[in-house]
Design an enzyme around this catalytic site. Structure first.
Site, PDB file in Angstrom:
ATOM      1  CB  ALA A 325      -0.230   0.625   6.372  1.00 18.67           C
ATOM      2  CG  ASP A 326      -0.285  -0.981   0.398  1.00 18.15           C
ATOM      3  OD1 ASP A 326      -0.656  -1.879  -0.371  1.00 18.15           O
ATOM      4  OD2 ASP A 326      -0.949   0.055   0.607  1.00 18.15           O
TER       5      ASP A 326
END
Length: 447
Positions: A325-326
């Site tokens: 995930a960013d």
């Protein structure tokens, strides 16, 4: 003829002979490994000016590896890949646009060069972006940039960091790191008797600490995630098959990786049956980078097209899906490489646990839901062209978002952080309690 990488074997030091020998650890390489088989890996050595070819391990080694190399390809070597090479005053990044055809490190001597490398995706992955950005500032400060005067130096630090945040806006790690470094500079400047040298040193040390912390956090994520996944899908023992998307390994972080770190940990435990990695169109991070890492470390794996994930879940015994995930927001929604959302939908349909692995530095509790996340859109050429050759019909319109948002109710396995594995609805309370006890904050970045 280039000298060979040095190995240690039989109690003596000698250049790359065959057999099972331990790699000598040159400066800048963190992890030792072994090499077995009938070949060796050739590397170009960077010697100090005027230094003769060594009779002992050299101080620096710079890889110049046409791939595959030695020992029937990459499989002989278990030394961890490095996306970032840093020593005080010097920063190099592995140009990931060239992988897997060639491995080349590029010097980054300024914040501007780091911004351009991040924007061009020579370096990518939310943790690595933040590290390269902050370390590029450290390199400038080590060279004496900023000032004169404390106020001018603090402003210089803040302005450079704000500029770095603009390179790729979706990932929160760079913005959070920028806030932390800017605050550190301001606090140091306010100390009685503060000097420019002290402010520079404070910011440089903070950036260097981030590099080491990211590596520690990744190993925790890998181990905690592997343990949780095994308890969930194989409580009575046996091996598991994991599917992942994009690249979340050593090439996206300081080392080891997040989602790919979970796969590494499962493999080291002897509990990984197989890994599936998606090609990850349009930039093919899975085919170019994740596959590269998996082959490099001899992890059993198969590459599939993005459009094959449903079939793989239905027919290839996938036990769990683990992605990175960013940005993770307060309600547990996550932004990750485009294609993750549809992967989560398919996993839920098949009753397969879907995990998100990310450090707490990727969590942004200031944003309530994923609808508030700014989604970066990339150039059309990344979709229409491959290696500079157009494959799409001329005149067709293009929409090319780099990320999509996965709703929290599709994250059925949990969110894996270095602090533990949490259900999406537990994340806010768990992280707030843990971070607050350490006198920190996970409120969103303010620059």
């Amino acid at each position: 003829m280039l000298p060979l990488l040095w190995f240690r074997g039989g109690g003596s030091l000698r250049p790359g002979l065959a057999g099972d020998m331990q790699w000598v650890r040159p400066r800048g390489l963190r992890v030792l490994g072994t090499c077995g088989g009938s070949g060796w890996m050739r590397m170009r050595m960077s010697l100090f000016p005027g230094e003769a070819p060594p009779t002992a391990p050299p101080p620096q080694v710079r890889a110049e590896l046409p791939l595959p190399v030695g020992c029937a390809g990459l499989g002989c070597c278990t030394m961890t890949l490095e996306a970032i090479r840093y020593s005080r005053g010097s920063l190099q990044i592995l140009d990931q646009l060239l992988l897997p055809q060639q491995s080349r490190y590029e010097a980054v001597g300024s914040v501007r060069q780091a911004w351009e490398a991040i924007r061009a995706m020579k370096v990518r992955g939310a943790p690595a972006i933040a590290l390269v950005g902050c370390l590029s500032l450290a390199v400038e400060l080590q060279a004496g940039a900023g000032g004169p005067g404390l106020a001018a130096l603090v402003a210089f630090v803040r302005d450079k960091l704000s500029f770095l945040v603009t390179a790729r806006p979706t990932a929160v790690n760079m913005a959070r790191a920028a806030r932390d470094l800017a605050d550190a500079a301001a606090r140091e400047a306010e100390r009685e008797g503060a000097t420019e040298e002290a402010v520079r040193e404070r910011v440089i040390r903070c950036a260097e600490d981030m590099l080491e912390k990211d590596l520690r956090d990744n190993r925790s994520i890998g181990d905690l995630g592997a343990r949780h996944l095994l308890e969930r899908v194989a409580p009575s023992g046996g091996k598991v098959t994991v599917l992942t998307h994009c690249n979340t390994g050593a090439l996206a972080t300081a080392g080891y990786g997040t989602a790919l770190g979970v796969i590494r940990s499962l493999h080291s435990l002897g509990r990984l049956e197989h890994a599936f990695c998606t090609e990850t169109r349009p930039y093919n991070q899975g085919a170019r980078l994740t596959a590269f890492e998996l082959v490099y470390e001899q992890i059993p794996a198969t590459l599939i097209a993005d459009s094959m994930v449903a079939a793989a879940m239905a027919h290839r015994g996938v036990s769990a899906v683990v992605v990175g995930a960013d940005r993770v927001v307060a309600n547990g929604d996550t932004a990750n490489k485009v294609g993750t959302y549809q992967l989560a939908i398919v996993a839920k349909h098949h009753g397969i646990p879907f995990y998100v692995a990310a450090p707490s530095s990727s969590c942004d509790l200031r944003l309530e839901t994923g609808k508030e996340i700014i989604i970066e859109e990339r150039p059309a050429q990344e979709l229409t062209d491959v290696n500079g050759v157009r494959i799409a019909a001329p005149g067709i319109g293009v929409w090319n978002p780099a990320f999509d948002v996965t709703p929290h109710d599709l994250i059925t396995g949990g969110i894996i952080t270095e602090l533990g594995v949490f259900a999406p609805e537990e994340l806010r309370a768990a992280l707030t309690t843990t971070i607050s006890s350490r006198n920190g904050t996970l409120d969103g970045p303010q620059m």
